[in-house]
Design a protein around this motif. Structure first.
Motif, mmCIF file in Angstrom:
data_model
loop_
_atom_site.group_PDB
_atom_site.id
_atom_site.type_symbol
_atom_site.label_atom_id
_atom_site.label_comp_id
_atom_site.label_asym_id
_atom_site.label_seq_id
_atom_site.Cartn_x
_atom_site.Cartn_y
_atom_site.Cartn_z
ATOM 1 N N GLY A 1 -44.626 -19.755 -7.767
ATOM 2 C CA GLY A 1 -43.334 -20.315 -7.379
ATOM 3 C C GLY A 1 -42.384 -19.309 -6.774
ATOM 4 N N GLU A 2 -42.805 -18.045 -6.703
ATOM 5 C CA GLU A 2 -41.945 -16.990 -6.161
ATOM 6 C C GLU A 2 -41.621 -17.238 -4.693
ATOM 7 N N LEU A 3 -42.616 -17.640 -3.918
ATOM 8 C CA LEU A 3 -42.403 -17.863 -2.490
ATOM 9 C C LEU A 3 -41.483 -19.052 -2.259
ATOM 10 N N ALA A 4 -41.696 -20.128 -2.988
ATOM 11 C CA ALA A 4 -40.885 -21.330 -2.799
ATOM 12 C C ALA A 4 -39.416 -21.065 -3.132
ATOM 13 N N GLU A 5 -39.155 -20.354 -4.222
ATOM 14 C CA GLU A 5 -37.777 -20.073 -4.630
ATOM 15 C C GLU A 5 -37.034 -19.275 -3.569
ATOM 16 N N ASN A 6 -37.671 -18.243 -3.064
ATOM 17 C CA ASN A 6 -37.015 -17.406 -2.060
ATOM 18 C C ASN A 6 -36.961 -18.095 -0.698
ATOM 19 N N LEU A 7 -37.944 -18.922 -0.402
ATOM 20 C CA LEU A 7 -37.932 -19.658 0.859
ATOM 21 C C LEU A 7 -36.768 -20.636 0.914
ATOM 22 N N VAL A 8 -36.479 -21.275 -0.213
ATOM 23 C CA VAL A 8 -35.341 -22.215 -0.256
ATOM 24 C C VAL A 8 -34.034 -21.484 0.030
ATOM 25 N N VAL A 9 -33.868 -20.293 -0.522
ATOM 26 C CA VAL A 9 -32.651 -19.507 -0.281
ATOM 27 C C VAL A 9 -32.516 -19.178 1.200
ATOM 28 N N SER A 10 -33.606 -18.706 1.804
ATOM 29 C CA SER A 10 -33.568 -18.365 3.230
ATOM 30 C C SER A 10 -33.322 -19.603 4.087
ATOM 31 N N PHE A 11 -33.932 -20.713 3.696
ATOM 32 C CA PHE A 11 -33.752 -21.948 4.464
ATOM 33 C C PHE A 11 -32.300 -22.383 4.486
ATOM 34 N N TRP A 12 -31.636 -22.321 3.343
ATOM 35 C CA TRP A 12 -30.243 -22.758 3.300
ATOM 36 C C TRP A 12 -29.336 -21.800 4.061
ATOM 37 N N ARG A 13 -29.663 -20.531 4.054
ATOM 38 C CA ARG A 13 -28.878 -19.573 4.846
ATOM 39 C C ARG A 13 -28.941 -19.915 6.324
ATOM 40 N N VAL A 14 -30.156 -20.104 6.819
ATOM 41 C CA VAL A 14 -30.303 -20.369 8.255
ATOM 42 C C VAL A 14 -29.785 -21.754 8.598
ATOM 43 N N ALA A 15 -29.954 -22.718 7.704
ATOM 44 C CA ALA A 15 -29.477 -24.072 7.977
ATOM 45 C C ALA A 15 -27.951 -24.119 8.044
ATOM 46 N N LEU A 16 -27.288 -23.438 7.107
ATOM 47 C CA LEU A 16 -25.830 -23.426 7.095
ATOM 48 C C LEU A 16 -25.277 -22.681 8.300
ATOM 49 N N GLY A 17 -25.832 -21.500 8.572
ATOM 50 C CA GLY A 17 -25.362 -20.738 9.726
ATOM 51 C C GLY A 17 -25.596 -21.472 11.031
ATOM 52 N N LEU A 18 -26.747 -22.103 11.153
ATOM 53 C CA LEU A 18 -27.065 -22.839 12.379
ATOM 54 C C LEU A 18 -26.149 -24.049 12.549
ATOM 55 N N THR A 19 -25.881 -24.746 11.466
ATOM 56 C CA THR A 19 -24.990 -25.915 11.540
ATOM 57 C C THR A 19 -23.597 -25.509 12.006
ATOM 58 N N ILE A 20 -23.082 -24.426 11.435
ATOM 59 C CA ILE A 20 -21.754 -23.959 11.833
ATOM 60 C C ILE A 20 -21.750 -23.505 13.286
ATOM 61 N N GLY A 21 -22.728 -22.689 13.661
ATOM 62 C CA GLY A 21 -22.775 -22.161 15.020
ATOM 63 C C GLY A 21 -22.957 -23.231 16.075
ATOM 64 N N VAL A 22 -23.888 -24.158 15.836
ATOM 65 C CA VAL A 22 -24.141 -25.232 16.805
ATOM 66 C C VAL A 22 -22.917 -26.139 16.931
ATOM 67 N N SER A 23 -22.280 -26.442 15.810
ATOM 68 C CA SER A 23 -21.085 -27.303 15.855
ATOM 69 C C SER A 23 -19.974 -26.662 16.685
ATOM 70 N N ILE A 24 -19.729 -25.370 16.452
ATOM 71 C CA ILE A 24 -18.699 -24.667 17.224
ATOM 72 C C ILE A 24 -19.083 -24.620 18.699
ATOM 73 N N GLY A 25 -20.350 -24.328 18.990
ATOM 74 C CA GLY A 25 -20.801 -24.259 20.372
ATOM 75 C C GLY A 25 -20.660 -25.571 21.102
ATOM 76 N N VAL A 26 -20.987 -26.678 20.429
ATOM 77 C CA VAL A 26 -20.865 -28.001 21.058
ATOM 78 C C VAL A 26 -19.410 -28.335 21.348
ATOM 79 N N VAL A 27 -18.543 -28.095 20.367
ATOM 80 C CA VAL A 27 -17.118 -28.404 20.560
ATOM 81 C C VAL A 27 -16.533 -27.582 21.709
ATOM 82 N N LEU A 28 -16.817 -26.286 21.733
ATOM 83 C CA LEU A 28 -16.287 -25.432 22.795
ATOM 84 C C LEU A 28 -16.828 -25.841 24.160
ATOM 85 N N ALA A 29 -18.106 -26.191 24.217
ATOM 86 C CA ALA A 29 -18.702 -26.602 25.494
ATOM 87 C C ALA A 29 -18.093 -27.901 25.985
#
Length: 261
Positions: free
Chosen positions: A57-85
């Motif tokens: 379960g070591e891989l799954a636990e750490n993968l979830v953490v990385s997934f949420w980091r990239v998902a949150l950052g991507l959501t914020i970045g894409v939202s800002i980029g769309v609004v500005l565009a």
């Protein structure tokens, strides 16, 4: 027709020949001691470590953490980029106010901001997410902005002649015309987000794939490092496949230039 399909199957099988040969040579070189384990673990060791990390379960636990980091950052970045565009692409005043600033910031490498983000936000989760978000803005902005400005003027004039309001023109003509460009920008943003995740997780991470890589580096566990690299690659491929699926559904109206065999 069956002969053509048989030929295509043989071609497809041939494409896998070089990776299989490479793995075989890699395994043989590792077993013969040509490639030391501390330099690069054998494929069999990598697979064994992968199975152990999955079952524990070591891989799954750490993968979830990385997934949420990239998902949150991507959501914020894409939202800002769309609004500005949208603001810059649909308004001349918005273009004058936003586009010069974006073009200036675009020339600043996101990786160069890592020390500054650490000073501003500390060494917790915030700088990691902020780095991913910052790097994800520009591909979406540039492609959507270009897509909006590239919409055929004749289509807009036709919509105006049919009595559509400005809002209706944007919704029914401009945005659908710019949608392919937006999806291209989203694919670029996803790739850059995965790249920035690799860098961001090197900054005092206590969980995530980068945390596993740092620990493995300290103990010379190249097998675990390779496992994490494979997971990063799988995340990138999965993200690209997701955008392709969205593209197939959202752009089903667009004629395909290449016919399927």
């Amino acid at each position: 027709m069956p002969q053509n399909r048989s030929f295509q199957h043989r071609i497809g099988a041939t494409r896998w020949l070089s990776p299989v040969v490479l793995l075989a040579v890699w395994e043989a070189a590792s077993r013969l001691g040509v490639i030391p384990e501390r330099t690069l673990a054998a494929p069999s060791s990598v697979i064994k470590s992968l199975v152990q990390m999955i079952t524990s379960g070591e891989l799954a636990e750490n993968l979830v953490v990385s997934f949420w980091r990239v998902a949150l950052g991507l959501t914020i970045g894409v939202s800002i980029g769309v609004v500005l565009a949208l603001v810059a692409g649909l308004s001349r005043r918005g273009e004058y106010a936003i586009d010069p600033i974006i073009q200036i910031k675009r020339t600043i490498p996101a990786l160069a901001l890592t020390p500054l983000f650490i000073v501003w936000f500390g060494i917790g989760e915030t700088p990691k997410v902020a780095l991913i978000a910052f790097a994800s803005i520009f591909p979406v902005y540039l492609n959507l902005y270009g897509g909006i400005r590239g919409v055929d003027v004749r289509l807009v004039e036709s919509a105006r002649s049919f009595g559509l309001s400005r809002l209706e023109q944007i919704w029914h003509v401009i945005l659908p015309g710019a949608l392919p460009s937006l999806l291209v920008g989203l694919r670029y943003s996803l790739s850059i987000a995965i790249l920035m995740l690799v860098v961001a997780e090197q900054v005092n991470a206590s969980a995530g794939l980068g945390y596993l890589v740092n620990n493995a580096r300290d103990f010379m566990r190249t097998d675990i490092i390779v496992v994490c690299l494979l997971v990063y690659a799988a995340l990138g491929l999965g993200a690209d496949a997701l955008v392709r699926a969205i593209e197939d559904r959202a752009l089903a109206w667009r004629p395909k230039l290449i016919a399927e065999a």
